[in-house]
Motif scaffolding. Sequence first.
Motif, PDB file in Angstrom:
ATOM      1  N   TYR A   3       6.483  -8.915  -1.422  1.00 52.52           N
ATOM      2  CA  TYR A   3       7.275  -7.858  -2.060  1.00 52.52           C
ATOM      3  C   TYR A   3       8.560  -7.614  -1.305  1.00 52.52           C
ATOM      4  O   TYR A   3       9.586  -7.308  -1.883  1.00 52.52           O
ATOM      5  CB  TYR A   3       6.443  -6.579  -2.172  1.00 52.52           C
ATOM      6  CG  TYR A   3       7.151  -5.465  -2.871  1.00 52.52           C
ATOM      7  CD1 TYR A   3       7.374  -5.502  -4.234  1.00 52.52           C
ATOM      8  CD2 TYR A   3       7.637  -4.369  -2.155  1.00 52.52           C
ATOM      9  CE1 TYR A   3       8.049  -4.489  -4.869  1.00 52.52           C
ATOM     10  CE2 TYR A   3       8.311  -3.345  -2.791  1.00 52.52           C
ATOM     11  CZ  TYR A   3       8.503  -3.412  -4.153  1.00 52.52           C
ATOM     12  OH  TYR A   3       9.169  -2.396  -4.784  1.00 52.52           O
ATOM     13  N   GLU A   4       8.495  -7.716   0.004  1.00 51.29           N
ATOM     14  CA  GLU A   4       9.684  -7.506   0.836  1.00 51.29           C
ATOM     15  C   GLU A   4      10.633  -8.638   0.586  1.00 51.29           C
ATOM     16  O   GLU A   4      11.758  -8.629   0.621  1.00 51.29           O
ATOM     17  CB  GLU A   4       9.312  -7.452   2.329  1.00 51.29           C
ATOM     18  CG  GLU A   4       8.511  -6.238   2.692  1.00 51.29           C
ATOM     19  CD  GLU A   4       9.312  -4.958   2.669  1.00 51.29           C
ATOM     20  OE1 GLU A   4      10.481  -4.963   3.069  1.00 51.29           O
ATOM     21  OE2 GLU A   4       8.767  -3.948   2.236  1.00 51.29           O
ATOM     22  N   VAL A  26      -3.917  -2.391   0.669  1.00 51.29           N
ATOM     23  CA  VAL A  26      -2.934  -3.331   0.144  1.00 51.29           C
ATOM     24  C   VAL A  26      -3.111  -4.676   0.856  1.00 51.29           C
ATOM     25  O   VAL A  26      -3.258  -4.729   2.077  1.00 51.29           O
ATOM     26  CB  VAL A  26      -1.494  -2.800   0.352  1.00 51.29           C
ATOM     27  CG1 VAL A  26      -0.458  -3.837  -0.018  1.00 51.29           C
ATOM     28  CG2 VAL A  26      -1.300  -1.529  -0.438  1.00 51.29           C
ATOM     29  N   ASP A  27      -3.086  -5.744   0.084  1.00 50.94           N
ATOM     30  CA  ASP A  27      -3.171  -7.096   0.657  1.00 50.94           C
ATOM     31  C   ASP A  27      -1.908  -7.370   1.458  1.00 50.94           C
ATOM     32  O   ASP A  27      -0.786  -7.221   0.937  1.00 50.94           O
ATOM     33  CB  ASP A  27      -3.328  -8.106  -0.475  1.00 50.94           C
ATOM     34  CG  ASP A  27      -3.472  -9.520   0.040  1.00 50.94           C
ATOM     35  OD1 ASP A  27      -4.021  -9.704   1.143  1.00 50.94           O
ATOM     36  OD2 ASP A  27      -3.044 -10.442  -0.687  1.00 50.94           O
ATOM     37  N   PRO A  28      -2.031  -7.785   2.740  1.00 45.92           N
ATOM     38  CA  PRO A  28      -0.840  -8.019   3.565  1.00 45.92           C
ATOM     39  C   PRO A  28       0.097  -9.083   2.983  1.00 45.92           C
ATOM     40  O   PRO A  28       1.321  -8.956   3.086  1.00 45.92           O
ATOM     41  CB  PRO A  28      -1.410  -8.459   4.907  1.00 45.92           C
ATOM     42  CG  PRO A  28      -2.792  -7.950   4.930  1.00 45.92           C
ATOM     43  CD  PRO A  28      -3.251  -7.922   3.517  1.00 45.92           C
TER      44      PRO A  28
END
Length: 77
Positions: free
Chosen positions: A76-77, A68-70
Amino acid sequence: MVMRETLVLVVVGVAIGIPVAMAATRLISSILFGVKPSDPATLPIATTVMLAVAACAGYLPARRASQVDPMLAVRYE
């Protein structure tokens, strides 16, 4: 991080389970056929298999999380 958490849980379970299994040998000796309750090969083999299965079960989510791309996760968060 996922693998560490998985393996810590398994090691804690093994540390608790082995003494309990050794203490329960009198109770389960009547249902064991062809294996002594204190068989020296059975317990290490079962522990090794459990560790291998837990490592495989922890590897799949760890691999998925590492892909997953950081920046995408932060957004998203």
